[in-house]
Design a protein around this motif. Structure first.
Motif, PDB file in Angstrom:
ATOM      1  N   HIS A   3       0.847  -1.210  -0.158  1.00 42.79           N
ATOM      2  CA  HIS A   3      -0.019  -0.019  -0.107  1.00 42.79           C
ATOM      3  C   HIS A   3       0.810   1.149   0.201  1.00 42.79           C
ATOM      4  N   VAL A   4       0.497   2.246  -0.913  1.00 43.28           N
ATOM      5  CA  VAL A   4       1.168   3.572  -0.680  1.00 43.28           C
ATOM      6  C   VAL A   4       0.392   4.411   0.505  1.00 43.28           C
ATOM      7  N   LYS A   5       1.147   5.124   1.051  1.00 46.07           N
ATOM      8  CA  LYS A   5       0.365   5.852   2.077  1.00 46.07           C
ATOM      9  C   LYS A   5       1.491   6.682   2.766  1.00 46.07           C
ATOM     10  N   SER A   6       1.089   7.703   3.294  1.00 38.81           N
ATOM     11  CA  SER A   6       2.311   8.739   4.087  1.00 38.81           C
ATOM     12  C   SER A   6       2.917   8.203   5.341  1.00 38.81           C
ATOM     13  N   THR A   7       2.219   7.314   6.090  1.00 35.11           N
ATOM     14  CA  THR A   7       3.039   6.483   7.071  1.00 35.11           C
ATOM     15  C   THR A   7       2.308   5.304   7.403  1.00 35.11           C
ATOM     16  N   GLY A   8       2.942   4.285   8.055  1.00 37.34           N
ATOM     17  CA  GLY A   8       2.674   2.865   8.300  1.00 37.34           C
ATOM     18  C   GLY A   8       2.956   2.610   9.387  1.00 37.34           C
ATOM     19  N   ALA A   9       2.163   1.697  10.003  1.00 35.68           N
ATOM     20  CA  ALA A   9       2.245   1.175  11.282  1.00 35.68           C
ATOM     21  C   ALA A   9       3.671   0.804  11.841  1.00 35.68           C
ATOM     22  N   ALA A  10       3.967   0.715  13.113  1.00 35.51           N
ATOM     23  CA  ALA A  10       5.140   0.478  13.412  1.00 35.51           C
ATOM     24  C   ALA A  10       5.778  -0.656  13.122  1.00 35.51           C
ATOM     25  N   ARG A  60       8.802  -1.448   5.315  1.00 30.66           N
ATOM     26  CA  ARG A  60       8.584  -0.134   4.122  1.00 30.66           C
ATOM     27  C   ARG A  60       9.674  -0.385   3.106  1.00 30.66           C
ATOM     28  N   LEU A  61       9.206  -0.039   1.983  1.00 26.38           N
ATOM     29  CA  LEU A  61      10.074   0.081   0.927  1.00 26.38           C
ATOM     30  C   LEU A  61      10.094   1.510   0.225  1.00 26.38           C
ATOM     31  N   THR A  62      11.141   2.220  -0.122  1.00 33.45           N
ATOM     32  CA  THR A  62      11.249   3.389  -0.869  1.00 33.45           C
ATOM     33  C   THR A  62      12.189   3.558  -2.222  1.00 33.45           C
ATOM     34  N   GLY A  63      11.392   3.882  -3.003  1.00 34.68           N
ATOM     35  CA  GLY A  63      11.893   3.745  -4.399  1.00 34.68           C
ATOM     36  C   GLY A  63      11.555   4.714  -5.420  1.00 34.68           C
ATOM     37  N   VAL A  64      11.795   4.527  -6.652  1.00 32.50           N
ATOM     38  CA  VAL A  64      11.498   5.569  -7.531  1.00 32.50           C
ATOM     39  C   VAL A  64      10.488   4.837  -8.753  1.00 32.50           C
ATOM     40  N   VAL A  65       9.520   5.736  -8.934  1.00 28.95           N
ATOM     41  CA  VAL A  65       8.131   5.215  -9.856  1.00 28.95           C
ATOM     42  C   VAL A  65       8.999   5.206 -11.140  1.00 28.95           C
ATOM     43  N   LEU A 111       5.829  -4.320  -7.929  1.00 30.83           N
ATOM     44  CA  LEU A 111       4.702  -3.967  -8.468  1.00 30.83           C
ATOM     45  C   LEU A 111       3.895  -3.755  -7.298  1.00 30.83           C
ATOM     46  N   VAL A 112       3.110  -2.664  -7.252  1.00 31.94           N
ATOM     47  CA  VAL A 112       2.200  -2.371  -6.255  1.00 31.94           C
ATOM     48  C   VAL A 112       0.763  -1.977  -6.941  1.00 31.94           C
ATOM     49  N   ASP A 113      -0.059  -2.611  -6.438  1.00 28.17           N
ATOM     50  CA  ASP A 113      -1.641  -2.523  -7.128  1.00 28.17           C
ATOM     51  C   ASP A 113      -2.281  -1.275  -5.890  1.00 28.17           C
ATOM     52  N   GLU A 114      -2.847  -0.217  -6.574  1.00 30.15           N
ATOM     53  CA  GLU A 114      -3.503   0.420  -5.977  1.00 30.15           C
ATOM     54  C   GLU A 114      -5.084   0.497  -6.401  1.00 30.15           C
ATOM     55  N   PHE A 115      -5.919   0.221  -5.687  1.00 35.64           N
ATOM     56  CA  PHE A 115      -7.486  -0.001  -6.367  1.00 35.64           C
ATOM     57  C   PHE A 115      -7.848   1.285  -6.837  1.00 35.64           C
ATOM     58  N   ASN A 116      -8.647   1.418  -8.092  1.00 34.24           N
ATOM     59  CA  ASN A 116      -9.000   2.561  -8.640  1.00 34.24           C
ATOM     60  C   ASN A 116     -10.259   3.315  -7.931  1.00 34.24           C
ATOM     61  N   ASN A 117      -9.968   4.499  -8.007  1.00 30.03           N
ATOM     62  CA  ASN A 117     -11.207   5.399  -7.273  1.00 30.03           C
ATOM     63  C   ASN A 117     -11.117   6.598  -8.055  1.00 30.03           C
ATOM     64  N   PRO A 118     -12.204   7.426  -7.858  1.00 28.89           N
ATOM     65  CA  PRO A 118     -12.139   8.647  -8.779  1.00 28.89           C
ATOM     66  C   PRO A 118     -11.127   9.899  -8.298  1.00 28.89           C
ATOM     67  N   HIS A 119     -10.651   9.661  -7.098  1.00 28.61           N
ATOM     68  CA  HIS A 119      -9.960  10.553  -6.219  1.00 28.61           C
ATOM     69  C   HIS A 119      -8.526   9.853  -6.116  1.00 28.61           C
ATOM     70  N   LEU A 120      -8.188   8.765  -6.993  1.00 28.63           N
ATOM     71  CA  LEU A 120      -6.839   8.241  -6.763  1.00 28.63           C
ATOM     72  C   LEU A 120      -5.627   9.127  -7.307  1.00 28.63           C
ATOM     73  N   ALA A 121      -4.732   9.382  -6.572  1.00 27.17           N
ATOM     74  CA  ALA A 121      -3.612  10.195  -6.917  1.00 27.17           C
ATOM     75  C   ALA A 121      -2.430   9.372  -7.296  1.00 27.17           C
ATOM     76  N   VAL A 122      -2.510   9.369  -8.852  1.00 26.39           N
ATOM     77  CA  VAL A 122      -1.514   8.231  -9.471  1.00 26.39           C
ATOM     78  C   VAL A 122       0.027   9.014  -9.413  1.00 26.39           C
ATOM     79  N   PRO A 123       0.880   8.455  -8.817  1.00 24.61           N
ATOM     80  CA  PRO A 123       2.392   9.121  -8.757  1.00 24.61           C
ATOM     81  C   PRO A 123       2.957   9.237 -10.272  1.00 24.61           C
ATOM     82  N   ALA A 124       3.966  10.269 -10.091  1.00 22.50           N
ATOM     83  CA  ALA A 124       4.508  10.732 -11.645  1.00 22.50           C
ATOM     84  C   ALA A 124       5.634   9.930 -11.711  1.00 22.50           C
ATOM     85  N   VAL A 125       5.844   9.560 -12.991  1.00 25.76           N
ATOM     86  CA  VAL A 125       6.965   8.553 -13.201  1.00 25.76           C
ATOM     87  C   VAL A 125       8.385   9.494 -12.967  1.00 25.76           C
TER      88      VAL A 125
END
Length: 356
Positions: A287-294, A298-303, A325-339
Motif C-alpha cells: 500500500h502507498v500511504k504517508s505513514t505506516g504502522a510501527a 517499508r520500501l522506498t524507491g522511484v516510480v 509491483l504495487v496495485d492501488e485500487f481505482n477510485n475517482p480520487h486516486l492520486a497516481v504518482p508521476a514517473v
C-alpha cells in the motif's frame, strides 16, 4: 466419500523421453467442481482424456463410484464431455444434436423429445431447437454442446477448455451459467483451463499442474493466498518474487538486496541464518500511504511506470536492484504518482510468503 479417484496415474506416449503425466493422484467428491489449471503442455488435457477413455494410462488406476474404469471403453463410461471446438453435427438441428446420445443409447422418441425439451429449457434456448449450428452464435453453440453432454444423464461431466474460443464478455457470462447449471444438477465436474481467473472463480478446488505433475491442490483462496511452490506463486495471479537471505529465523527477519523486512516467523520454521530463500508478495498487499504502522515493512524507491488496468493502477517501483509491483485500487480520487517521483510503500509481514 470419494466419487472419482485417480491413483498413481502415469502416461508416457510412444517415443517420448518424459511422461506427459506422472504419479497423478486425486480424489474428487460427489458433486464437486474441480479445475485442472496449468500452461499448455502440462498434462491437464491428457489427464482429462484418460478419465474420458480416449487415452489409456501407462500405469495407475481410475475409478468412478467404486468401479474401476481404467480399461473400459469411452462409450461404456457414462461420461459427458464438452470440447473446446463444440463438435456439433452441422447437418443436424439443435434438437437433434442434443438428443443424439440418447438416440445412440436406444431411447424412445417420446423420451428423447421430453429430455431435449428439458435441456433446451436448462440452457435457455427453448425457441432455437429447429435451428442448425451455423445459425447460432459461438456462445449458443457451446450451450448446445453442454446440453448434449448432459442429456444422457452422465455420472461425470468433463469440460476441455470450453470457453477459450469465445470473447471475454461471453466467457464470463457462460462460465457463470455453467457453474449455475452444475450446482443445480449436482453433477461431479472436471474442468480443464489455462485461464487462472476461470479456475479460481468456478472451482471448489483447483489442481495446478506443471510438466505432467501436480504442483498443488487446494481451494481457490488457498492456492492464491498460500502457494506451496514458486511455480504456483508465479502462475496463479501477479506476484513479486525476490531473492532474500535469512537474518534471524526466530524473529522472522529477511534481508533483501535493498531492504530488511519482517515475515511471520512460522514461515522460517526450519530455516537457518544465512540461508537463501525466495519471498513473494502480491501487489495488492502493498500500500502507498504517508505513514505506516510501527510493525509494517517499508520500501522506498522511484516510480518507473504506472499502468492503468481498470480496477487497479499498477505502479512499477524501482527499489535498489528490484522492481516492485504495487496495485492501488481505482477510485475517482486516486492520486497516481508521476514517473520518476520518489514513493514509499508499506506492507504487513503477513503479506509475505516464503516459498519452498
Amino acid at each position: 466419500m470419494t466419487f472419482l479417484a485417480l491413483t498413481n496415474v502415469r502416461k508416457v506416449f510412444p517415443n517420448a523421453t518424459t511422461p506427459a503425466v506422472d504419479d497423478f493422484n486425486l480424489s474428487v467428491q460427489r458433486g464437486e467442481f474441480v479445475s485442472f489449471l496449468g500452461p499448455s503442455g502440462c498434462g491437464k488435457t491428457t489427464t482429462l482424456r484418460m478419465v474420458a477413455g480416449f487415452e489409456h494410462p501407462t500405469a495407475g488406476a481410475i475409478t468412478i463410484d467404486g468401479r474401476d474404469i481404467t480399461g473400459v471403453r469411452p462409450n461404456q463410461r457414462n461420461i459427458g464431455m464438452v470440447f473446446q471446438s463444440y463438435a456439433l453435427f452441422p447437418n443436424m438441428t439443435v434438437a437433434d444434436n442434443i438428443g443424439f446420445g440418447l438416440k445412440v443409447k436406444g431411447a424412445s422418441k417420446a423420451e428423447i423429445k421430453q429430455r431435449v425439451a428439458e435441456m433446451l429449457s436448462l440452457i435457455k434456448l427453448e425457441q432455437l431447437g429447429g435451428r442448425y449450428p451455423y445459425q447460432l452464435s459461438g456462445g449458443q453453440q457451446q450451450r448446445v454442446a453442454l446440453a448434449r453432454a448432459l442429456a444422457i444423464r452422465p455420472q461425470l461431466l468433463l469440460l476441455d477448455e470450453p470457453l477459450s474460443a469465445l470473447d471475454a464478455k461471453i466467457r464470463v457470462s457462460l462460465r457463470n451459467e455453467i457453474r449455475a447449471i452444475q450446482r443445480q444438477l449436482g453433477i461431479t465436474t472436471i474442468y480443464v483451463t489455462h485461464d487462472q481467473e476461470e479456475a479460481l472463480s468456478l472451482s471448489d478446488r483447483v489442481v495446478v499442474m506443471n510438466a505432467g505433475v501436480i504442483e498443488q491442490i487446494g481451494a481457490p483462496f488457498e492456492v492464491y493466498n498460500f502457494p506451496k511452490t514458486a511455480f504456483v506463486a508465479s502462475f496463479v495471479g501477479t506476484l513479486n518474487i525476490f531473492e532474500a537471505r535469512v537474518s534471524d529465523p526466530a524473529a522472522g527477519v529477511l534481508q533483501l538486496s535493498a531492504a530488511t523486512i519482517l515475515v511471520s516467523p512460522s514461515h522460517l520454521s526450519g530455516r537457518r541464518a544465512g540461508e537463501a530463500v525466495k519471498v513473494a508478495m502480491r501487489p495488492e498487499m502493498i500500500h502507498v500511504k504517508s505513514t505506516g504502522a510501527a510493525d509494517e515493512n517499508r520500501l522506498t524507491g522511484v516510480v518507473e511506470n504506472v499502468a492503468f488496468l481498470g480496477a487497479v493502477a499498477r505502479i512499477h517501483l524501482r527499489v535498489g536492484e528490484m522492481t516492485v509491483l504495487v496495485d492501488e485500487f481505482n477510485n475517482p480520487h486516486l492520486a497516481v504518482p508521476a514517473v520518476g517521483s520518489a514513493l514509499t510503500c508499506y506492507f504487513a509481514r503477513e503479506g509475505c510468503i516464503v516459498l519452498a
